[in-house]
Scaffold this motif. Sequence first.
Motif, PDB file in Angstrom:
ATOM      1  N   ARG A  29       0.842  -1.204   0.000  1.00 30.93           N
ATOM      2  CA  ARG A  29       0.000   0.000   0.000  1.00 30.93           C
ATOM      3  C   ARG A  29       0.873   1.248   0.000  1.00 30.93           C
ATOM      4  N   TRP A  34      -0.872   4.677  -1.629  1.00 29.97           N
ATOM      5  CA  TRP A  34      -2.307   4.602  -1.376  1.00 29.97           C
ATOM      6  C   TRP A  34      -2.597   4.776   0.113  1.00 29.97           C
ATOM      7  N   LEU A  39      -7.027   1.994  -0.789  1.00 25.72           N
ATOM      8  CA  LEU A  39      -6.896   0.541  -0.913  1.00 25.72           C
ATOM      9  C   LEU A  39      -8.257  -0.117  -0.741  1.00 25.72           C
TER      10      LEU A  39
END
Length: 142
Positions: A29, A34, A39
């Motif tokens: 991630r 993100w 996510l």
Amino acid sequence: MANDDIEEHATNGRILREGHAAARIGIERSRRGWSTTSLSDRLNHNGYRINPSAVWRIENGKRRIHLDEAIGFADLFGIPLAELISPPALTSQAAELIERVARAERTVHQAQEAHQQANNDLAAYLADHSPIREEAGAGTTR
């Protein structure tokens, strides 16, 4: 191995794999820049229902990851499920090595392009200046 030993090993192995998955999810991630919300949105779009709070709790070991969620994370990140549950240090090192190879390939490609351009420039210059070309040619025949 006694049944108690097998059960304890299975429990410890499961906990280790879930910890690896949690760490890898956080790494993947972050690598993509993100947020947990982003996510979560991507997973929901792909049909895996999970909220941002659950993503955070999984990453921080506060919540177990369900098999269908693990499949969704692996699918979204484009990695095999077995890699998702592998020790993240190994996969991080592999990612760093892959990036080094990619940088080196880009450097080689740029050098090849610069070499080709220099050859083209020299050929064009010599074509426009035939006396130099003849001198250069005469010098190589000696």
